[in-house]
Each structure stands twice: as C-alpha cells, then as structure tokens.
Design a protein around this motif. Structure first.
Motif, short mmCIF file in Angstrom:
data_model
loop_
_atom_site.label_atom_id
_atom_site.label_comp_id
_atom_site.label_asym_id
_atom_site.label_seq_id
_atom_site.Cartn_x
_atom_site.Cartn_y
_atom_site.Cartn_z
N ARG A 1 9.50 3.39 -15.30
CA ARG A 1 9.02 3.58 -13.92
C ARG A 1 7.84 4.40 -13.81
O ARG A 1 7.46 5.10 -14.80
N GLY A 2 7.22 3.90 -12.85
CA GLY A 2 5.73 4.50 -12.76
C GLY A 2 5.06 4.37 -11.50
O GLY A 2 5.80 3.80 -10.53
N ASP A 3 4.21 4.87 -11.13
CA ASP A 3 3.36 4.80 -9.79
C ASP A 3 2.88 3.61 -9.49
O ASP A 3 2.42 3.29 -8.40
N GLY A 4 2.51 2.72 -10.59
CA GLY A 4 2.43 1.30 -10.24
C GLY A 4 2.32 0.76 -11.62
O GLY A 4 2.04 1.36 -12.74
N PHE A 5 1.86 -0.81 -11.73
CA PHE A 5 1.73 -1.40 -13.20
C PHE A 5 0.63 -2.26 -13.06
O PHE A 5 0.37 -2.96 -11.83
N LEU A 6 -0.21 -2.48 -13.76
CA LEU A 6 -1.17 -3.44 -13.93
C LEU A 6 -0.72 -4.98 -14.41
O LEU A 6 0.43 -5.07 -14.64
N TYR A 7 -1.71 -5.84 -14.27
CA TYR A 7 -0.96 -7.32 -14.34
C TYR A 7 -0.65 -7.38 -15.83
O TYR A 7 -1.68 -7.26 -16.80
N TYR B 1 0.65 -1.14 -0.01
CA TYR B 1 0.09 0.25 0.00
C TYR B 1 0.83 1.34 -0.05
O TYR B 1 0.45 2.34 -0.61
N GLN B 2 2.08 1.14 0.57
CA GLN B 2 2.89 2.24 0.48
C GLN B 2 3.83 2.51 -0.44
O GLN B 2 4.64 3.51 -0.50
N ALA B 3 3.91 1.65 -1.35
CA ALA B 3 4.67 1.76 -2.50
C ALA B 3 4.28 2.85 -3.23
O ALA B 3 3.26 3.06 -3.78
N LYS B 4 5.31 3.91 -3.77
CA LYS B 4 5.21 5.13 -4.11
C LYS B 4 5.44 4.90 -5.75
O LYS B 4 4.78 5.55 -6.85
N GLU B 5 6.49 4.22 -6.21
CA GLU B 5 6.88 3.98 -7.56
C GLU B 5 7.62 2.55 -7.78
O GLU B 5 8.17 2.00 -6.71
N LYS B 6 7.69 1.95 -8.87
CA LYS B 6 8.09 0.87 -9.10
C LYS B 6 8.97 0.94 -10.51
O LYS B 6 8.45 1.77 -11.44
N ILE B 7 10.01 0.21 -10.39
CA ILE B 7 10.92 0.46 -11.69
C ILE B 7 11.01 -0.99 -11.91
O ILE B 7 11.41 -2.01 -11.35
#
Lengths: 246, 246
Positions: free
Chosen positions: A189-195, A103-109
């Motif tokens: 790099r983004g705020d989240g990624f879909l399946y 829930y607290q993840a802000k960005e993923k690479i």
C-alpha cells in the motif's frame, strides 16, 4: 454533463493492458465501446492508472462524463451486463464535476501472488506467478519492512518510465502464506507506484528468498538509484490492482 | 511391461473433455502424445472415468503400461514438464499389472462450485457456475441429505447414457458457503456417478433454492425414475473431479 466514478474488476489475461493502444484488445477500449453504445455518443474514460498486459484488477477506478443524470445502479447494471465477461463493473456513483480518478487518487493497494506449489497448479497459470525454486520465507519477511517510508524508488522503476519525480511513500508491505502453503500473497500500500515498481520489488524479494541477494540489501538498492541494482521484473500474471483510495 | 498409476489435475476450460475423440483437444490425447514421445513408442492410457468439456479435475486418476521400470518421480517429472500448462501430473506410482483405474475405483468425490456474487466475478467465469437468482440456502441444506444412500438414479442421469444399472450409493452430500458469501461449494462422495449426475443434482438443488421445486421433492424425483422429473443440467465449468479412491 455529469460525472460518474466506477469501480471495476478485470481478468487481465486476454487484455493488452488497461490503456487504449493501436494494436491489441484493452480494457479502456472495451468499456468506451460499451458506454458509447449506451449513450449513443462517443464517451471517453479515465483510469486511476494503467495496468500492463496480463495484470489483473480487483478494484480499478475509472471516471467519465455522461450527457445526463441517471440512477447509478441502472448505469452500473447496463455497463456490467454489456461489457465482456472478463470485465465486471462492481460499483457506480455520481461524483462532482472535478473528480479525477488519476490525479485525486491518494493511495493504491496492490497484491502480488506467487505460486510455490509443486507441480504448478493448472488453475493458477494465469493468476499467480510461478516460482519453483528454493525460497526462504523468513529472509523475505526480514527484507519487506525496508520498503516502508518515503524513498526515491528509481532502482525499482522501469527504465522506460518518463516520470521525473520517483519519490513514493510505502505505508504497508506484507506477505502471507495460504493455508495449503503453496501460494504467497504480498500486499503493498502506498501513495503511488512507479512503472513496474511492484513487479521489480517482487523480483528482488524472490532473489532474496532464494539467497542470491542479502536480506539486508534493500536500503543499499534503494540508495543506488539504479535499476540494475535491483532484481528482475516479476511476471505480470501475479499482479492485482486491489484498491484505489480517494 | 510394468504399470504406472498417475494422479493428475487439469483445467478443463480448453479441453473437449477427458476422453479421446475425433475432433477437439482432449486430456487423454495430450497425455498419450507426451508419454509416447518419452517412451518412443505408442502408449495408451486409461482414466477412472470421463469428464465432459469444460469440467475440471483436481485428482483424476489414470494408468498405463510402460516398457520398463523407472523411478516414479522421474517419470512424473518428465510427464509433468512436457504436458501443456493446463495439465499437472501430481503423483506417480508403480502398481501391480492388474491395476485398472476405472474398474477398481471404489469411491469418487466431486465438487461443484456455484458463483452467487453480484456481479459475476471475471476470475470465476470458467471455474464456477454462475447463479444470479434468488437462492434460499436453507432449502438446499434440507434437501441434500435425501440424496444419501443407495438409489436408482435414473432421474439424475442423462438420457444419452448407455449404462444399464443406474443404482449408485451416495455417502456424502454437503454444501459450504465461502467466507465472502459469494460462492457455494457442494461436495458429493459416492461409489460411482452416472453421466451428468452431479450436474443434474445441482440443477435440481438450485431450483429448490429458488423455490420452484419443493425442498422435500428429492425422494419423489428419485422414485419417478424419469429424467424429466429432475431439474436442468447445471453448466460444466463449476464441476471438479476431486478424488478417486481405491
């Protein structure tokens, strides 16, 4: 009870993915089994997100609650040395009770590697997705920036997804060729990624590079909000969860 | 009958070595099986030398006689696509009848990779030999040139070897640290190498780096002509046959 956050890496080749499931070896099960043995009680972990079978991680983040405070480096060492060799525990830190790796993840690479060597390298068969067909890299470079920004990425999401809000923001979408010019490394790099999002983006970009989709088509594919408008889902072995930012 | 020379690469992880043996999967068996199927008759290959179980090749050279002349690239492609994914056929050329990949080899280049990262990378567990102990790289650099030149390398040869003449000439012995400073790559070039020679050289150099053998000890170890004078045999997974020159 205290809470620990760990940064881990794994070679996804011999895993049926990150998340526990009824059949198949998973990263979560291996780590929970080891932590439970160390704590001498059942320990459950949470991950920043799932990764599919064959997908790798350079910097996946997990968290778990633990019965008593312990020097993080000692806990890291114990967990690292007792988990199987295809999992590494790179960092461990004590975090506040309310920390939540998902829930607290802000960005993923994410990184995606495409092997374009001829013939295919035996050393990359589990670590890079092989693409032996014609590829115009300039077309891919032209298309990449069209992913940037905030969009409804329904077209780039597996039909199996149950997530309702498919709007995500992409901050970075780049590609680099290695020195030997036989491997391409994409970074998103983004705020989240879909399946399956990164894998469908790659499947679409490779079709663009191969001349079967126009380099200017990404905005229309996004606007369609239809999975069938995008290209195929690229193979899992090229995908790496590189970093999760909080 | 004509003769072909092929340059091949293989991931040695799932092989019991290069050479045919009664039990275990070997590179030679896999290639002979495929060539015999393509030719529709039994084909035997010769290699520039054996590699042990777990040892890799980036540029192993083989040769074989073939019933009729064929465009080399077509034969390369057929063999490459029909051999398992852990073998790649990189080059194929028609050679004179008297070509012999072993007897005519003039130089060989070996590479040895040592993973010094903490913790061990899950991605290198089959591709680099892990050394988690203290390592003074300057001491290794000081010792390396002492391998250069023509010497009787009995001290750096497995006791199992049946070769009589143990004199070899080393033209190049270098090391390089990667950018992340978590892997060392050694390169050795010589007119030939004895059984386990590179692995014993590495085992000795790591003991030097760890302070348990003097950086000036190589000349005495060579002079001893005694396997027990040298360090242990390093693990196979760090070793790569990189190139064979004719």
């Amino acid at each position: 009870m205290v809470r620990y956050k760990a940064t881990i890496a794994y070679d996804g080749t011999n895993f049926s993915g990150f998340q526990s499931q009824i059949n198949g070896r998973t990263v979560q099960d291996e780590i929970e089994k080891t932590l439970s043995k160390i704590a001498n009680q059942a320990i459950k972990i949470r991950g920043s997100g799932r990764t599919d079978a064959g997908v790798h991680a350079l910097g996946q983040v997990i968290d778990f609650s633990w019965p008593f405070e312990r020097v993080p480096e000692k806990l890291r060492f114990a967990l690292d040395t007792q988990t199987p060799a295809d999992i590494a525990i790179n960092q461990m830190e004590l975090v506040s009770d309310d920390f939540h790796s998902r829930y607290q993840a802000k960005e993923k690479i994410y990184e995606f590697r495409v092997d374009i060597g001829k013939p295919r390298s035996p050393f990359r068969r589990f670590y890079s997705s092989y693409y032996p067909y014609e590829l115009d890299v300039e077309k891919i470079k032209r298309a990449l920036p069209d992913f940037l920004g905030t969009h409804d990425f329904t077209s780039f999401c597996s039909g199996k997804s149950v997530v309702k809000n498919k709007t995500r923001t992409i901050y970075e979408a780049t590609m680099e060729m290695n020195e030997d010019k036989d491997e391409i490394v994409f970074t998103f790099r983004g705020d989240g990624f879909l399946y399956n999002m990164v894998r469908i983006m790659i499947g679409t970009l490779l079709k663009i590079g191969n001349g079967r989709i126009s380099p200017d088509a990404i905005p229309q594919i996004i606007a369609a909000c239809d999975r069938n408008a995008a290209g195929p889902t690229a193979h899992p072995e090229g995908l790496y969860l590189k970093e999760v930012k909080y």
